[in-house]
Scaffold this active site. Structure first.
Site, PDB file in Angstrom:
ATOM      1  N   TYR A 143       0.848  -1.194   0.000  1.00 25.54           N
ATOM      2  CA  TYR A 143       0.000   0.000   0.000  1.00 25.54           C
ATOM      3  C   TYR A 143       0.884   1.246   0.000  1.00 25.54           C
ATOM      4  O   TYR A 143       1.567   1.536   0.972  1.00 25.54           O
ATOM      5  CB  TYR A 143      -0.886  -0.032   1.242  1.00 25.54           C
ATOM      6  CG  TYR A 143      -2.057   0.936   1.232  1.00 25.54           C
ATOM      7  CD1 TYR A 143      -2.299   1.812   0.182  1.00 25.54           C
ATOM      8  CD2 TYR A 143      -2.948   0.944   2.305  1.00 25.54           C
ATOM      9  CE1 TYR A 143      -3.379   2.671   0.189  1.00 25.54           C
ATOM     10  CE2 TYR A 143      -4.041   1.803   2.327  1.00 25.54           C
ATOM     11  CZ  TYR A 143      -4.247   2.673   1.266  1.00 25.54           C
ATOM     12  OH  TYR A 143      -5.317   3.524   1.287  1.00 25.54           O
ATOM     13  N   LYS A 168      -1.126  -1.047  -4.215  1.00 25.02           N
ATOM     14  CA  LYS A 168      -2.330  -0.243  -4.026  1.00 25.02           C
ATOM     15  C   LYS A 168      -1.883   1.203  -3.836  1.00 25.02           C
ATOM     16  O   LYS A 168      -1.078   1.496  -2.949  1.00 25.02           O
ATOM     17  CB  LYS A 168      -3.117  -0.722  -2.805  1.00 25.02           C
ATOM     18  CG  LYS A 168      -4.383   0.076  -2.543  1.00 25.02           C
ATOM     19  CD  LYS A 168      -5.083  -0.400  -1.279  1.00 25.02           C
ATOM     20  CE  LYS A 168      -6.341   0.433  -1.030  1.00 25.02           C
ATOM     21  NZ  LYS A 168      -6.991   0.088   0.247  1.00 25.02           N
TER      22      LYS A 168
END
Length: 313
Positions: A143, A168
């Site tokens: 992330y 992400k």
């Protein structure tokens, strides 16, 4: 377990990615029965995957034993119908511990969130995520946000790391994302996955799709799955009229409301779940509940969103 099953199941998403809120009872303790209901309803509504105990699920507020219990409950509720991905974060030692707890609870993968607090260089970040990936057989999605922003070269190195299957993005720099996609394409496997992880990702998904990013997180799915599914379907089928109608009439007003308070990306979503009839409790500190007037406005936004769906019939 290998990384292939999760990557394959996410490559062509059948619906939005579901990031459930974590349910608490009146005294503030976990309410796993309500949590299972929340997850089960999301799966039955058409989620492509469950991301348990991540940002919307207040990962930061969960003790390790609570985290493991929630992930296990999500796995039980999903019943193998969709993959369950669990959050993992903090410093490297704790991130590894959470990764192993997620594995023990039956998760199918990990969302590796930024390290706690420190502003680390690229070399340290790369080492951190590689150690998390090496700690379990679970495939890892990294992330990018806040204090973990990568150069294209670092992402290419992550993509070449065993067990890391995707990125992400929670930054929203489309120029950087294009350079990342190009760098990975030049020197890493072609099946690396990308996710739009901005708050209320639907609002920016048209732009991300232009880069080939089709996966996105949907907090709205927590409380208005029919709206989230209609938007996802419209994107996939090229129904531009429905996309524009939902962006202008629902997602835009929701984002305006979300911007009225810090932490509303979580607490307003949780209020939405309660408005829709499931008592998932309040957020834990340091987050706080939305103002009453904002909850009332949220109810109006939700009502308007469902009215837009009726207009389409």
């Amino acid at each position: 377990m290998t990384s292939a099953p999760l990557a394959a199941r996410l490559t062509v998403p059948t619906g939005p990615l579901f990031f459930p809120v974590t349910a608490y009872g009146p005294g503030g303790a976990l309410d796993l029965d309500v949590y299972r209901t929340h997850v089960r309803r999301g799966v039955e509504a058409g989620a492509a995957a469950v991301f348990a105990c991540c940002g919307t699920g207040e990962f930061h507020a969960l003790a390790p034993e609570e985290f493991e219990a929630c992930v296990r409950a999500a796995v039980e509720a999903a019943q193998g119908r969709v993959p369950v991905v669990a959050g993992a974060g903090y410093g490297t030692a704790l991130a590894v511990r959470y990764a192993r707890l997620a594995e023990a609870a039956g998760a199918d993968g990990l969302l590796a969130m930024p390290p706690y607090l420190v502003a680390a260089g690229q070399e340290g970040l790369l080492r951190h995520y590689r150690e998390v990936a090496a700690a379990t057989p679970l495939p890892v999605i990294v992330y990018q946000r806040d204090n973990a922003v990568f150069t294209p070269q670092t992402v290419a190195a992550l993509a070449r790391t065993d067990g890391i299957i995707g990125l992400k993005d929670g930054v929203g720099d489309l120029g950087l994302m294009q350079r990342i996609v190009s760098a990975v394409r030049s020197g890493a496997p072609g099946d690396f996955l990308y996710f739009n992880g901005l708050p209320t990702a639907e609002q920016t998904q048209l732009a991300y799709r232009s880069l080939g990013v089709t996966l996105y997180s949907s907090a709205v799915f927590c409380f208005a799955p029919e709206i989230a599914l209609a938007f996802h379907r419209a994107l996939d089928t090229g129904d531009d009229a429905t996309v524009r109608r939902l962006l202008d009439g629902f997602y835009g007003p929701f984002c305006d409301l979300r911007a009225k308070g810090p932490g509303y990306a979580v607490s307003l979503v949780k209020a939405g779940v309660r408005l829709r009839g499931l008592d998932v409790g309040e957020v834990r500190p340091p987050l706080h509940e939305p103002a009453e007037e904002h909850v009332a406005q949220l109810a109006q936004v939700i009502e308007r969103g469902y009215a837009l769906l009726e207009e389409d019939r």
